[in-house]
Design an enzyme around this catalytic site. Structure first.
Site: not given
Ligand code: F6R
Length: 600
Positions: A2, A27, A73, A99-100, A477, A481, A484, A500, A595
């Site tokens: 948010c 975000r 959000w 927010n929160g 990773e 990517k 997502e 396995h 984000k």
């Molecule tokens: C994936 C991504 C998320 C963040 C995760 C932690 O591309 O961006 O998996 O890595 O939400 O976020 P931070 O690093 O801001 O604590």
């Protein structure tokens, strides 16, 4: 997650709010709204969906001198117009964004609001309704606001307007980020400086359990008992150009391309003019005193932590455990005698990581936060901060922060090794510079990656990434990517583990992307490739110069074997990007994601 923007002053309130919300789109959100105070009262517009729709729905004839805006959000209640913020009190007098998460909203509703018609499913509406109830008692908006805030449990950043008071914007904060931006004849409120950088670079930090009363020319920070606090402003160190896409079609592509420059920034930031490492002496001594490092992180940052573990163990001979933040809080392992916690977080705001930080600080353990946002909550609350120097990361999918985290973890490992008198048989900064050059060569080969994405991933519903040792860490990773942003169901596996169980999913044409950058497992991973090819997989082998074989699909430039993740992740990022584009996905703002994940 948010986002909040607030404005008080004589400029174009509507445009400042809408522009600010657009800057917060990165975000992640699912609905949005703004409320503006003008001569005829409060004008409220809310939409489910994008800011573009909000922009279209807003009454452009309104000339307001104060307003609050919000991107939501969904947590409590589905994404909908009625659940979107701002929320209004029953009489319409008070309007509020939040927010929160208000943890005790059900109790508050039962105790104070049994006779009030609460229209949304949100925890937020309870706060604004409570405000009106308390106003009835105190007959003073500031006092009622402080009293309402005192009753809240949980996390909040709040902006509130009183329709009968055009001169004050009421703000409060606990655990969720919120800043006051200072202008000439106006002031702004923002959950992220990015929202208001176009109007000011002067900011006031607000601490937890503070209330702020913002007018056009004065900002008064108060404790919850009303005592006024003196707070000096600071200048935000973000260049407005860094948060623009420029000629790039997407932030994600821009951020992938920036990685070599980020590596060079990091080298410059952590080296003095004599080419010696320069790290905070306190961090160096904390690393000397610990008997075990605990890395706590989420998502991509967790994946960087896994790479960091092997760097620290191999370079500095320190045992390291890496934990997913949301699990650690509720399932804490036995700790060593002298643990040191390293929190890795691009945003520095992740609630899961913060919950662990709060807990381990209560237990009296030292903590370092490695973040791209010095001054963020995790950075303020830890003992020490290591900065990533990656510049703002706007695309929801993290790219340059991941490689920056690995580079800074490598530097920390090397610094610790040097302080312990461990001789290294390579020049780490030179190797980092070589890796930066290799990354640049890869970002120059986008067309090839685009072709591979359309050859291997055009219509598939799933994909597998396999690798061993350091490559396994990059595979998980790479899979994250891809899933997502393209919504292809993707999993990363240790090459030897596939047989396995998961090999049962391999069918004719299933894409399997294999990484082969590690000499000691080169033969073994190639054996695993044969196993999946024998079952019909469409295998793409990405190897490294020196280890390549004729049939490999793509060969990465050679870099030091401890630093291969910096390089091998680049084609994975580009494959994900182009696969998502091919499917028409919203690359920078994938569905359901935020984000900065500020709820637990
Ligand atoms: C994936 C991504 C998320 C963040 C995760 C932690 O591309 O961006 O998996 O890595 O939400 O976020 P931070 O690093 O801001 O604590």
């Amino acid at each position: 997650m948010c986002g909040i923007v607030g404005y008080i002053g004589q400029n174009d309130t509507k445009e400042i709010l809408l522009h600010g919300l657009e800057k917060l789109e990165y975000r992640g959100y699912d609905s949005a709204g703004i409320a503006m105070l003008h001569e005829a009262g409060i004008n409220l517009t809310k939409v489910k969906g994008r800011i573009a729709a909000l922009r279209e729905s807003v009454d452009h004839t309104v000339h307001a001198t104060m307003g609050i805006g919000h991107t939501r959000w969904a947590t409590h209640g589905v994404p909908s117009e009625v659940n979107a913020h701002p929320h209004r009190s029953a009489s319409g007098r008070f309007t509020l964004v939040h927010n929160g998460v208000i943890e005790n909203y059900q109790e508050l509703k039962r105790e104070y609001l049994h006779d009030v018609n609460v229209v949304s499913e949100t925890d937020t509406e309870v706060v604004v309704q409570l405000m009106e109830k308390l106003y009835d008692t105190y007959q003073d908006t500031a006092e009622a606001f402080r009293q309402a805030i005192r009753l809240l449990k949980g996390s909040y950043a709040i902006g509130m307007m009183d329709a009968r008071d055009p001169d004050h914007l009421y703000v409060a904060k606990n655990k969720s980020p919120l800043l006051i931006g200072l202008g000439d004849g106006f002031n702004v409120v923002a959950s992220d400086a990015m929202a208001t950088l176009q109007v000011t670079d002067q900011y006031l930090e607000i601490y937890d359990q503070e209330v702020v009363i913002v007018s056009r020319n004065v900002v008064e920070v108060q404790k919850l008992n009303g005592a006024v606090v003196d707070r000096k402003p600071y200048t935000a160190q973000i260049d407005v150009r860094d948060i623009e896409k420029g000629t790039y079609p997407h932030f994600m592509l821009k951020e992938i391309d920036e990685q070599p420059f980020v590596m060079r920034n990091i080298i410059n930031a952590y080296q003095n003019e004599n080419n010696e490492l320069k790290l905070d002496a306190d961090i160096r001594s904390a690393m000397q005193q610990t008997d075990r490092v605990y890395i706590i992180a989420a998502g991509t940052s967790y994946h960087a932590g896994l790479v960091g573990k092997s760097l620290m163990e191999k370079i500095a001979n320190i045992p390291v455990e890496v934990h997913v933040a949301s699990e650690f809080s509720y399932n804490m392992p036995l700790l060593s005698d002298h643990p040191l916690f390293i929190f890795i977080s691009q945003s520095g705001e992740t609630a899961d990581s913060r919950a662990v930080l709060v807990k381990i600080k209560e237990m009296g353990y030292p903590a370092v936060t490695m973040t791209n946002v010095p001054g963020s909550t995790l950075s303020r609350e830890a003992d020490y901060t290591l900065s990533l120097h990656a510049g703002p990361e706007i695309a929801v999918a993290s790219t340059k922060a991941y490689t920056a985290q690995i580079a800074v973890l490598a530097i920390l490992a090397v610094d610790t090794a040097q302080a312990k008198g461990i001789e290294l048989n390579f020049d780490p900064m030179q190797e980092l510079a070589i890796a930066a050059n290799a990354m640049e060569m890869l970002t120059d080969q986008k067309e090839e990656m685009k072709g591979l994405a359309s050859d291997y991933l055009p219509t598939t519903r799933n994909a597998f990434f396999i690798g061993r040792s350091a490559d396994y860490n990059v595979c998980i990773e790479g899979a994250l990517k891809l899933k997502e942003i393209s919504y292809i169901q993707a999993e990363g596996f240790a090459g030897g583990e596939l047989k396995h169980g998961t090999i049962a999913l391999i069918e004719e044409g299933t894409p399997v992307i294999a990484l082969a950058t590690q000499a000691n497992v080169n033969g073994a991973i190639r054996g695993n490739v044969q196993e999946v090819v024998a079952r019909g997989a469409n295998a793409m082998v990405i190897s490294m110069k020196g280890l390549e074989q004729d049939e490999d699909t793509f060969v990465l430039p050679h870099v030091h074997e401890l630093l291969t993740p910096l390089v091998s992740v680049v084609p994975m990022q580009l494959l994900a990007y182009y696969a998502a584009l091919d499917r028409g996905c919203d690359v920078d703002k994938p569905r359901n994601l935020a984000k900065s994940v500020t709820v637990e």
